[in-house]
Design an enzyme around this catalytic site. Sequence first.
Site, PDB file in Angstrom:
ATOM      1  N   ASP A 103       0.831  -1.207   0.000  1.00 41.78           N
ATOM      2  CA  ASP A 103       0.000   0.000   0.000  1.00 41.78           C
ATOM      3  C   ASP A 103       0.862   1.253   0.000  1.00 41.78           C
ATOM      4  OD1 ASP A 103      -2.507   1.483   0.199  1.00 41.78           O
ATOM      5  OD2 ASP A 103      -1.688   2.103   2.122  1.00 41.78           O
ATOM      6  N   LYS A 110      -4.526  -2.382   5.367  1.00 43.83           N
ATOM      7  CA  LYS A 110      -3.845  -1.971   6.608  1.00 43.83           C
ATOM      8  C   LYS A 110      -4.651  -2.390   7.835  1.00 43.83           C
ATOM      9  CE  LYS A 110      -3.711   2.060   4.683  1.00 43.83           C
ATOM     10  NZ  LYS A 110      -3.562   3.382   4.101  1.00 43.83           N
TER      11      LYS A 110
HETATM   12  N1  URA Z   1      -6.927   6.492   2.889  1.00 40.51           N
HETATM   13  C1  URA Z   1      -6.146   5.409   2.621  1.00 40.51           C
HETATM   14  O1  URA Z   1      -5.546   4.825   3.522  1.00 40.51           O
HETATM   15  N2  URA Z   1      -6.061   5.003   1.350  1.00 40.51           N
HETATM   16  C2  URA Z   1      -6.710   5.600   0.331  1.00 40.51           C
HETATM   17  O2  URA Z   1      -6.597   5.178  -0.790  1.00 40.51           O
HETATM   18  C3  URA Z   1      -7.513   6.718   0.628  1.00 40.51           C
HETATM   19  C4  URA Z   1      -7.609   7.138   1.926  1.00 40.51           C
END
Ligand code: URA
Length: 448
Positions: free
Chosen positions: A167, A193
């Site tokens: 991510d 996450k």
């Molecule tokens: N928050 C995140 O963690 N990821 C995104 O893509 C958008 C907001």
Amino acid sequence: MYYDPSINIVDLILRKRDSGTLTRNEIATFVYGYTVGNIPDYQAAAFLMAAFLQGMNDAEMLSLTDAMLNSGRVLDLSDIPGRKVDKHSTGGVGDKVSIPLAPIVAACGVPVPMISGRGLGHTGGTLDKLESIPGFSTELTIEQYRQQLAEIGLVMIGQTDDIAPADRKLYALRDVTATVEFVPFIAASILSKKLAEGIDALVLDVKYGSGAFMQEESRARHLAETLVKVSEHFGKPTVALLTDMDQPLGRGVGNWPEIAESIDVLTGEGPDDLEEVTMTLAAEMIVAGAQAGSVEEALEMARDSVRSGEAMDRFRQMVAAQGGDLRAIDQPGQRMETAVAADVCAPSDAVGFVERVDALDVGRAMITLGAGRMKKEDDVDPLAGCILHKRQGDSVKPGESLATVYASSEERLPATLESLANAWSFSHEAHSPSARVQDRYSDGSWSR
Ligand code: URA
């Protein structure tokens, strides 16, 4: 983590470009290949844009989430008693809810393992706010995180390098390729996450309005439905609340001012709108943590934990365990007095009532002040923030103070005062604020 070296990334880009679908193994190969550096940025960027433009079906979105989740460590907290529950908010201006929420829920018997992010853009980050408590560390090892959760029932830390590393890389690329605002990417990013934290259930606060990530209500509803669907696919019972973020939440915005206001909530003296959102989310988490049979019962438990001082006590235990200075927590006003301060005053045509305080304007002014950051590398000022004295529906006269702005130095005050003044609009009629919690989504339907 799955990786098939015989898959050619150009074939995947081509198929997506021509609106084809990708298999689970193909998506896993893309995610792993990009995370470890086998796939270069230019090919990953083309892949992201093709998916953004042509869309992804549910199976592809689930495969993407799965691959991103398994790109790093997935924590197992099953040896710690109790159902572990966390909350995720899509973020907003003045949204300090996590800070009083976690101790309230922990005081009601639900362990809360919370891994939060830093602020970027006009919404502040929980970590920056917590780090405005002198000495408070959000950088615990996973072992310390587990131990603190077992001992005091709550822990609040920052993202570690080994949780969902895909991510971090993909988000940075999305940010510079105009591919952020795509629901399958957002869902995979948020949930990769959250699902790695070791939780048993999740409560979501999806916000809409001027100060929110999703400004339109219909888009926020779609995001909430998608997040619940994906999270439940991974076996985590999930409830989403839809909340209004058109105006700042509470009176305090920034770092230390938000900690001071979080303490007000924990002592039962917080502003109504902030208490409404905090207590509604707390009740959902207490039910999800199997400590109450109904939301009404859970709400009473949450209120009792504040009345009895249990919630405040948990917060103090967490601050002490993470190295924070309890003297600052016990006298939040004294720390505020160490800042320089200046007021934004109502203009000469401000007669009647405050019609609206625009959350985005306030959030942007706070970045000018140094309370938030525009780039990841920017430093934040722990004392920076403001207290809003006049909010929607309040009567106002020319020259009255609308807000007090605080910072560590005077340098940025003039520019901040000028931009913050744009946030207020006035009217001859009083508009009372509506409820912040607008709707609730669970089991496939909206109900409130
Ligand atoms: N928050 C995140 O963690 N990821 C995104 O893509 C958008 C907001």
